[in-house]
Scaffold this motif. Structure first.
Motif, PDB file in Angstrom:
ATOM      1  N   ALA A  70       0.833  -1.221   0.000  1.00  0.00           N
ATOM      2  CA  ALA A  70       0.000   0.000   0.000  1.00  0.00           C
ATOM      3  C   ALA A  70       0.859   1.260   0.000  1.00  0.00           C
ATOM      4  N   PHE A  71       2.053   1.168   0.561  1.00  0.00           N
ATOM      5  CA  PHE A  71       2.898   2.363   0.684  1.00  0.00           C
ATOM      6  C   PHE A  71       3.300   2.928  -0.672  1.00  0.00           C
ATOM      7  N   GLU A  72       3.284   2.081  -1.698  1.00  0.00           N
ATOM      8  CA  GLU A  72       3.722   2.527  -3.016  1.00  0.00           C
ATOM      9  C   GLU A  72       2.934   3.732  -3.528  1.00  0.00           C
ATOM     10  N   ASP A 124       3.014  11.602   0.773  1.00  0.00           N
ATOM     11  CA  ASP A 124       2.565  11.826   2.153  1.00  0.00           C
ATOM     12  C   ASP A 124       3.547  11.191   3.130  1.00  0.00           C
ATOM     13  N   TYR A 125       4.042  10.024   2.770  1.00  0.00           N
ATOM     14  CA  TYR A 125       4.975   9.316   3.648  1.00  0.00           C
ATOM     15  C   TYR A 125       6.227  10.157   3.906  1.00  0.00           C
ATOM     16  N   ALA A 126       6.838  10.600   2.808  1.00  0.00           N
ATOM     17  CA  ALA A 126       8.107  11.338   2.946  1.00  0.00           C
ATOM     18  C   ALA A 126       7.890  12.664   3.668  1.00  0.00           C
ATOM     19  N   THR A 168      10.496  11.070  11.930  1.00  0.00           N
ATOM     20  CA  THR A 168      11.845  10.519  11.779  1.00  0.00           C
ATOM     21  C   THR A 168      12.215   9.841  13.107  1.00  0.00           C
ATOM     22  N   TYR A 169      13.474   9.718  13.382  1.00  0.00           N
ATOM     23  CA  TYR A 169      13.919   9.022  14.592  1.00  0.00           C
ATOM     24  C   TYR A 169      14.881   9.928  15.345  1.00  0.00           C
ATOM     25  N   PRO A 170      14.838   9.882  16.675  1.00  0.00           N
ATOM     26  CA  PRO A 170      15.672  10.821  17.457  1.00  0.00           C
ATOM     27  C   PRO A 170      17.155  10.434  17.438  1.00  0.00           C
ATOM     28  N   LEU A 220      23.183  -2.816   5.908  1.00  0.00           N
ATOM     29  CA  LEU A 220      22.080  -3.123   4.997  1.00  0.00           C
ATOM     30  C   LEU A 220      20.789  -2.735   5.691  1.00  0.00           C
ATOM     31  N   GLU A 221      20.017  -1.879   5.030  1.00  0.00           N
ATOM     32  CA  GLU A 221      18.726  -1.509   5.612  1.00  0.00           C
ATOM     33  C   GLU A 221      17.597  -2.209   4.852  1.00  0.00           C
ATOM     34  N   LEU A 222      16.737  -2.881   5.589  1.00  0.00           N
ATOM     35  CA  LEU A 222      15.580  -3.592   5.013  1.00  0.00           C
ATOM     36  C   LEU A 222      14.350  -2.694   5.126  1.00  0.00           C
ATOM     37  N   GLY A 223      13.441  -2.775   4.170  1.00  0.00           N
ATOM     38  CA  GLY A 223      12.211  -1.983   4.251  1.00  0.00           C
ATOM     39  C   GLY A 223      12.512  -0.521   4.475  1.00  0.00           C
ATOM     40  N   ALA A 224      13.467   0.002   3.730  1.00  0.00           N
ATOM     41  CA  ALA A 224      13.971   1.359   3.990  1.00  0.00           C
ATOM     42  C   ALA A 224      12.988   2.450   3.575  1.00  0.00           C
ATOM     43  N   GLY A 225      12.017   2.087   2.733  1.00  0.00           N
ATOM     44  CA  GLY A 225      11.013   3.076   2.327  1.00  0.00           C
ATOM     45  C   GLY A 225      11.663   4.294   1.693  1.00  0.00           C
ATOM     46  N   THR A 226      11.211   5.475   2.091  1.00  0.00           N
ATOM     47  CA  THR A 226      11.713   6.718   1.500  1.00  0.00           C
ATOM     48  C   THR A 226      13.030   7.167   2.125  1.00  0.00           C
ATOM     49  N   VAL A 268      15.759  -3.233  -5.043  1.00  0.00           N
ATOM     50  CA  VAL A 268      14.419  -3.736  -4.727  1.00  0.00           C
ATOM     51  C   VAL A 268      14.543  -5.197  -4.324  1.00  0.00           C
ATOM     52  N   ALA A 269      14.152  -5.510  -3.097  1.00  0.00           N
ATOM     53  CA  ALA A 269      14.261  -6.889  -2.610  1.00  0.00           C
ATOM     54  C   ALA A 269      13.385  -7.062  -1.382  1.00  0.00           C
ATOM     55  N   ARG A 270      12.845  -8.258  -1.266  1.00  0.00           N
ATOM     56  CA  ARG A 270      12.118  -8.615  -0.038  1.00  0.00           C
ATOM     57  C   ARG A 270      13.135  -8.983   1.026  1.00  0.00           C
ATOM     58  N   ALA A 271      12.801  -8.686   2.271  1.00  0.00           N
ATOM     59  CA  ALA A 271      13.682  -9.045   3.383  1.00  0.00           C
ATOM     60  C   ALA A 271      13.883 -10.555   3.464  1.00  0.00           C
ATOM     61  N   GLU A 272      12.929 -11.304   2.914  1.00  0.00           N
ATOM     62  CA  GLU A 272      12.986 -12.773   3.015  1.00  0.00           C
ATOM     63  C   GLU A 272      13.820 -13.398   1.901  1.00  0.00           C
ATOM     64  N   ALA A 288      16.216  -2.555  10.315  1.00  0.00           N
ATOM     65  CA  ALA A 288      14.866  -2.348   9.793  1.00  0.00           C
ATOM     66  C   ALA A 288      14.150  -1.366  10.712  1.00  0.00           C
ATOM     67  N   ALA A 289      13.781  -0.225  10.168  1.00  0.00           N
ATOM     68  CA  ALA A 289      13.069   0.798  10.933  1.00  0.00           C
ATOM     69  C   ALA A 289      11.589   0.751  10.573  1.00  0.00           C
ATOM     70  N   GLN A 290      10.760   0.482  11.544  1.00  0.00           N
ATOM     71  CA  GLN A 290       9.302   0.515  11.311  1.00  0.00           C
ATOM     72  C   GLN A 290       8.900  -0.472  10.213  1.00  0.00           C
ATOM     73  N   HIS A 338       7.808  -5.683  11.434  1.00  0.00           N
ATOM     74  CA  HIS A 338       6.498  -6.323  11.688  1.00  0.00           C
ATOM     75  C   HIS A 338       5.858  -6.806  10.381  1.00  0.00           C
ATOM     76  N   TRP A 339       6.395  -6.353   9.230  1.00  0.00           N
ATOM     77  CA  TRP A 339       5.847  -6.800   7.947  1.00  0.00           C
ATOM     78  C   TRP A 339       6.451  -8.117   7.482  1.00  0.00           C
ATOM     79  N   VAL A 340       7.593  -8.514   8.048  1.00  0.00           N
ATOM     80  CA  VAL A 340       8.334  -9.634   7.455  1.00  0.00           C
ATOM     81  C   VAL A 340       7.935 -10.965   8.080  1.00  0.00           C
ATOM     82  N   ASP A 341       8.275 -12.038   7.378  1.00  0.00           N
ATOM     83  CA  ASP A 341       8.161 -13.395   7.919  1.00  0.00           C
ATOM     84  C   ASP A 341       9.430 -13.587   8.762  1.00  0.00           C
TER      85      ASP A 341
HETATM   86  C1  LIG Z   1       6.159   1.597   7.523  1.00  0.00           C
HETATM   87  S1  LIG Z   1       7.283   1.570   6.157  1.00  0.00           S
HETATM   88  C2  LIG Z   1       8.870   1.979   6.931  1.00  0.00           C
HETATM   89  C3  LIG Z   1       9.792   2.690   5.956  1.00  0.00           C
HETATM   90  C4  LIG Z   1      11.087   3.258   6.564  1.00  0.00           C
HETATM   91  N1  LIG Z   1      11.946   2.212   7.061  1.00  0.00           N
HETATM   92  C5  LIG Z   1      10.811   4.276   7.662  1.00  0.00           C
HETATM   93  O1  LIG Z   1      11.405   4.172   8.721  1.00  0.00           O
HETATM   94  O2  LIG Z   1      10.031   5.206   7.415  1.00  0.00           O
HETATM   95  C6  LIG Z   1       7.445  -0.151   5.871  1.00  0.00           C
HETATM   96  C7  LIG Z   1       8.248  -0.472   4.619  1.00  0.00           C
HETATM   97  O3  LIG Z   1       8.516  -1.857   4.593  1.00  0.00           O
HETATM   98  C8  LIG Z   1       8.393  -2.313   3.269  1.00  0.00           C
HETATM   99  N2  LIG Z   1       8.130  -3.758   3.353  1.00  0.00           N
HETATM  100  C9  LIG Z   1       7.013  -4.383   3.766  1.00  0.00           C
HETATM  101  N3  LIG Z   1       7.179  -5.709   3.743  1.00  0.00           N
HETATM  102  C10 LIG Z   1       8.455  -5.938   3.308  1.00  0.00           C
HETATM  103  C11 LIG Z   1       9.226  -7.107   3.080  1.00  0.00           C
HETATM  104  N4  LIG Z   1       8.717  -8.321   3.317  1.00  0.00           N
HETATM  105  N5  LIG Z   1      10.493  -6.957   2.626  1.00  0.00           N
HETATM  106  C12 LIG Z   1      10.999  -5.730   2.386  1.00  0.00           C
HETATM  107  N6  LIG Z   1      10.320  -4.580   2.592  1.00  0.00           N
HETATM  108  C13 LIG Z   1       9.053  -4.689   3.058  1.00  0.00           C
HETATM  109  C14 LIG Z   1       7.267  -1.477   2.667  1.00  0.00           C
HETATM  110  O4  LIG Z   1       7.349  -1.430   1.264  1.00  0.00           O
HETATM  111  C15 LIG Z   1       7.537  -0.119   3.323  1.00  0.00           C
HETATM  112  O5  LIG Z   1       8.374   0.695   2.534  1.00  0.00           O
END
Ligand SMILES: C[S@@+](CC[C@H](N)C(=O)[O-])C[C@H]1O[C@@H](n2cnc3c(N)ncnc32)[C@H](O)[C@@H]1O
Length: 244
Positions: free
Chosen positions: A8-10, A15-17, A22-24, A40-46, A83-87, A101-103, A106-109
């Protein structure tokens, strides 16, 4: 069940950016050493957390399953992005000192993503996962907001992220220790920016009548913060897992 959809974030990049917290600095102080480390940052988003990692002189590669989110990180921060899944990480073994992984964890397996993190970490490497949680339970405006969200989205509960992420990491058997750090901070923002923050959430995007929800929020927050400046408290929770 996770409320909303991982992809959904795509559609929510602007709005996200613009509006996500942010983080303190204290969070980056609490992380393992960053300067000169391969991260290496996973799910780095914007790139909201990436900016902090780069400011501490880490050598960062960002990944995310969403090309639009990741494209924003690449264009604003000039950071290598894949572009890669954390899994299923497209990296060889033992390439990184730190995986974070910041925020996003909880999305990953978890068992699969933790094994992938362990595979790409060097001996003694660490996995750091953290979240900003709004720390306003008990404040009437926040409780009313959570009531409205739960009523409007059957997949949402206010406790959806209240998992024992540290115990889940221990249960993988991959790490010799898992430590936890918490901190608090707050930010102040006006209604237009707060509305963008609400719209950037995957479970708000799923509401049947998002406009009715936003209208109710505007009324509620104007009553709670008559000066027009919304004070939003956060609790940051960080878990650091060290390879066995
Ligand atoms: C709430 S956003 C957090 C983005 C950023 N890390 C931040 O701190 O603002 C969650 C991100 O995780 C990504 N995401 C969700 N499931 C993922 C997965 N299985 N592997 C990699 N990225 C994933 C989403 O595309 C989204 O960009």
């Amino acid at each position: 069940m996770r409320p909303g959809s991982a992809t959904a974030f795509e559609a929510l990049v602007d709005d996200y950016a613009a509006a996500r917290p942010t983080y303190p600095d204290a969070l980056f102080d609490a992380l393992p050493p960053l300067s000169g480390r391969d991260v290496l940052e996973l799910g780095a988003g914007t790139g909201l957390a990436t900016a902090g990692l780069l400011s501490r002189d880490a050598r960062v590669i960002v990944t995310d399953l969403g090309p639009a989110m990741l494209g924003r990180a690449r264009s604003t921060l000039g950071v290598p992005a894949v572009v890669a899944r954390a899994e299923a990480l497209p990296f060889g073994p033992a390439c990184f000192d730190l995986v974070c992984a910041a925020q996003a964890w909880h999305w990953v397996d978890v068992p699969v993503a933790a094994a992938e993190a362990a595979r790409v970490l060097r001996p003694g490497g660490q996995l750091a996962v953290w979240w900003n949680d709004v720390d306003a339970a008990g404040q009437p405006w926040f409780d009313a907001q959570q009531d409205r969200l739960e009523a409007g989205n059957p997949t949402y509960t206010r406790t959806y992220r209240a998992r024992a992420h540290d115990d889940e990491l221990r249960a993988t058997g991959l790490f010799s220790s898992v430590t936890t750090w918490t901190g608090t901070w707050s930010r102040t923002l006006d209604w237009p920016l707060y509305a963008r923050w609400l719209r950037s959430k995957s479970y708000v995007a799923q509401l049947e009548d998002q406009q009715a929800f936003l209208d109710a929020e505007q009324v509620s927050l104007a009553a709670a913060f008559p000066e027009g400046q919304i004070v939003e408290p956060f609790r940051v929770v960080l878990h650091v897992a060290t390879l066995a």
